[in-house]
Scaffold this motif. Structure first.
Motif, PDB file in Angstrom:
ATOM      1  N   LYS A  41     -52.923   2.857  -1.391  1.00 36.94           N
ATOM      2  CA  LYS A  41     -53.813   3.145  -0.099  1.00 36.94           C
ATOM      3  C   LYS A  41     -53.084   3.110   1.116  1.00 36.94           C
ATOM      4  N   SER A  42     -53.592   3.770   2.058  1.00 35.16           N
ATOM      5  CA  SER A  42     -52.993   3.884   3.275  1.00 35.16           C
ATOM      6  C   SER A  42     -53.778   3.829   4.541  1.00 35.16           C
ATOM      7  N   ALA A  43     -53.219   3.223   5.451  1.00 36.12           N
ATOM      8  CA  ALA A  43     -53.876   3.350   6.843  1.00 36.12           C
ATOM      9  C   ALA A  43     -52.937   3.481   7.996  1.00 36.12           C
ATOM     10  N   GLU A  44     -53.454   3.698   8.965  1.00 37.03           N
ATOM     11  CA  GLU A  44     -52.379   4.117  10.510  1.00 37.03           C
ATOM     12  C   GLU A  44     -52.569   3.312  11.619  1.00 37.03           C
ATOM     13  N   ALA A  45     -51.602   2.909  12.393  1.00 38.51           N
ATOM     14  CA  ALA A  45     -51.792   2.340  13.570  1.00 38.51           C
ATOM     15  C   ALA A  45     -50.932   3.154  14.608  1.00 38.51           C
ATOM     16  N   VAL A  46     -51.319   3.060  15.956  1.00 38.07           N
ATOM     17  CA  VAL A  46     -50.703   3.684  16.904  1.00 38.07           C
ATOM     18  C   VAL A  46     -50.123   2.721  17.944  1.00 38.07           C
ATOM     19  N   PHE A  47     -48.604   2.835  18.354  1.00 41.90           N
ATOM     20  CA  PHE A  47     -47.868   1.893  18.967  1.00 41.90           C
ATOM     21  C   PHE A  47     -47.913   2.456  20.516  1.00 41.90           C
ATOM     22  N   GLU A  48     -48.705   2.038  21.384  1.00 38.95           N
ATOM     23  CA  GLU A  48     -48.610   2.639  22.603  1.00 38.95           C
ATOM     24  C   GLU A  48     -47.986   1.985  23.657  1.00 38.95           C
ATOM     25  N   LYS A  49     -47.563   0.482  23.287  1.00 40.73           N
ATOM     26  CA  LYS A  49     -46.866  -0.165  24.488  1.00 40.73           C
ATOM     27  C   LYS A  49     -45.534  -0.392  23.917  1.00 40.73           C
ATOM     28  N   ALA A  50     -44.596  -0.496  24.972  1.00 37.96           N
ATOM     29  CA  ALA A  50     -42.989  -0.946  24.377  1.00 37.96           C
ATOM     30  C   ALA A  50     -42.895  -2.224  24.225  1.00 37.96           C
ATOM     31  N   GLY A  51     -42.127  -2.812  23.082  1.00 38.66           N
ATOM     32  CA  GLY A  51     -41.879  -3.841  22.668  1.00 38.66           C
ATOM     33  C   GLY A  51     -41.687  -4.187  21.278  1.00 38.66           C
ATOM     34  N   ALA A  52     -41.561  -5.266  20.883  1.00 41.99           N
ATOM     35  CA  ALA A  52     -41.326  -5.581  19.534  1.00 41.99           C
ATOM     36  C   ALA A  52     -42.972  -6.169  19.036  1.00 41.99           C
ATOM     37  N   VAL A  53     -42.830  -5.591  17.927  1.00 40.22           N
ATOM     38  CA  VAL A  53     -44.328  -5.926  17.018  1.00 40.22           C
ATOM     39  C   VAL A  53     -44.014  -6.473  15.761  1.00 40.22           C
ATOM     40  N   LEU A  54     -44.510  -7.660  15.722  1.00 38.92           N
ATOM     41  CA  LEU A  54     -44.498  -8.512  14.419  1.00 38.92           C
ATOM     42  C   LEU A  54     -45.693  -8.061  13.336  1.00 38.92           C
ATOM     43  N   LEU A  55     -45.215  -7.644  12.182  1.00 39.81           N
ATOM     44  CA  LEU A  55     -46.307  -7.294  11.318  1.00 39.81           C
ATOM     45  C   LEU A  55     -46.363  -8.378  10.201  1.00 39.81           C
ATOM     46  N   GLY A  56     -47.521  -8.893   9.622  1.00 36.10           N
ATOM     47  CA  GLY A  56     -47.820  -9.868   8.720  1.00 36.10           C
ATOM     48  C   GLY A  56     -49.036  -9.472   8.009  1.00 36.10           C
ATOM     49  N   CYS A  57     -49.252 -10.558   6.903  1.00 41.85           N
ATOM     50  CA  CYS A  57     -50.339 -10.241   5.933  1.00 41.85           C
ATOM     51  C   CYS A  57     -51.092 -11.333   6.059  1.00 41.85           C
ATOM     52  N   HIS A  58     -52.463 -11.576   6.480  1.00 43.31           N
ATOM     53  CA  HIS A  58     -53.247 -12.773   6.350  1.00 43.31           C
ATOM     54  C   HIS A  58     -53.305 -13.621   4.879  1.00 43.31           C
ATOM     55  N   ILE A  59     -53.254 -12.648   3.941  1.00 50.32           N
ATOM     56  CA  ILE A  59     -53.331 -13.376   2.460  1.00 50.32           C
ATOM     57  C   ILE A  59     -51.882 -13.940   2.011  1.00 50.32           C
ATOM     58  N   HIS A  60     -50.893 -13.156   2.366  1.00 43.32           N
ATOM     59  CA  HIS A  60     -49.370 -13.695   2.070  1.00 43.32           C
ATOM     60  C   HIS A  60     -48.626 -13.899   3.016  1.00 43.32           C
ATOM     61  N   GLY A  61     -48.560 -15.020   3.536  1.00 43.54           N
ATOM     62  CA  GLY A  61     -47.855 -15.550   4.518  1.00 43.54           C
ATOM     63  C   GLY A  61     -46.582 -15.225   4.446  1.00 43.54           C
ATOM     64  N   SER A  62     -45.760 -15.066   3.741  1.00 39.20           N
ATOM     65  CA  SER A  62     -44.262 -14.772   3.465  1.00 39.20           C
ATOM     66  C   SER A  62     -43.991 -13.602   3.882  1.00 39.20           C
ATOM     67  N   MET A  63     -44.804 -12.598   4.061  1.00 37.21           N
ATOM     68  CA  MET A  63     -44.533 -11.365   4.540  1.00 37.21           C
ATOM     69  C   MET A  63     -44.305 -11.113   5.861  1.00 37.21           C
ATOM     70  N   ARG A  64     -43.422 -10.497   6.015  1.00 43.59           N
ATOM     71  CA  ARG A  64     -43.108 -10.265   7.593  1.00 43.59           C
ATOM     72  C   ARG A  64     -42.062  -9.049   7.979  1.00 43.59           C
ATOM     73  N   GLY A  65     -42.540  -8.316   8.967  1.00 47.04           N
ATOM     74  CA  GLY A  65     -41.760  -7.102   9.246  1.00 47.04           C
ATOM     75  C   GLY A  65     -41.785  -6.738  10.758  1.00 47.04           C
TER      76      GLY A  65
END
Length: 218
Positions: free
Chosen positions: A125-149
């Motif tokens: 399954k897939s979904a998309e997001a757009v990054f409209e502002k400069a800077g670093a964005v943290l990626l995480g998962c509510h269910i699995h707290g160890s996931m980080r990107g």
């Protein structure tokens, strides 16, 4: 008429500098090479980069990880997230750094996606997001707290990710003074930028973090 066109062409070219290359080595607090550090070069003069930053990127969720762990994109880039695990994941995006610990500061500035688990024999399954502002964005998962990107959104086309050897080769930078900045996910307090002089002769610079990055889960 030809003379006028030639004058205009020369005037246009005079506003652009010749280009040079810069090799930046990023080390940790103990002097070891750092992978996945973002090197940003901000030249004082105008110029044409060798290539524009990507405006489309695919980030997979696989084995409880974001792959790639760090992506570098330009402002306005669109990211496609694909869940290749058989269980549900979220994609939570918020400003990286100290802001990630402050719910009020991050409110309204991020996004959240939900992706069902992958069924046998079917595409994830897939979904998309757009990054409209400069800077670093943290990626995480509510269910699995160890996931980080992370996704680093840059306004400078001279932005490169370091490899396993800690080196970022930034090419075709306009000649003249330039500022060199480094960002890393575990370096929450920015290190002091360096000044560099870019010329036809390839240059080198070394930047050192004040932390030892945590070991990434394999």
């Amino acid at each position: 008429m030809k003379k006028t066109l030639l004058t205009l062409a020369l005037a246009t070219l005079s506003g652009w500098a010749a280009a040079g290359n810069l090799q930046v080595l990023v080390l940790d607090k103990e002097g070891k090479p750092v992978a996945d550090a973002v090197v940003v070069v901000l030249p004082a003069n105008k110029g044409e980069p060798k290539a524009a930053l990507p405006l489309q990127v695919t980030i997979n969720q696989e084995k409880m990880r974001f792959i790639p762990a760090v992506s570098v994109v330009g402002v306005g880039a669109r990211a496609k997230f694909i869940n290749n695990d058989p269980w549900e994941h979220h994609v939570r995006g918020s400003a990286a750094g100290f802001a990630q610990f402050n719910a009020a500061a991050a409110a309204g500035s991020g996004f959240e996606l939900r992706l069902d688990g992958k069924s046998d024999g079917k595409s994830g399954k897939s979904a998309e997001a757009v990054f409209e502002k400069a800077g670093a964005v943290l990626l995480g998962c509510h269910i699995h707290g160890s996931m980080r990107g992370h996704v680093y959104v840059s306004e400078s086309p001279w932005t490169v990710l370091t490899g396993a050897d800690g080196i970022a080769n930034v090419e075709q930078i306009p000649d003249g003074p330039a500022q060199v900045k480094v960002w890393h996910a575990d370096q929450l307090i920015d290190i002091t930028p360096q000044q560099a002089a870019v010329s036809a002769t390839p240059g080198k610079a070394t930047m050192q973090l004040s932390v030892v990055p945590r070991r990434r889960r394999i």
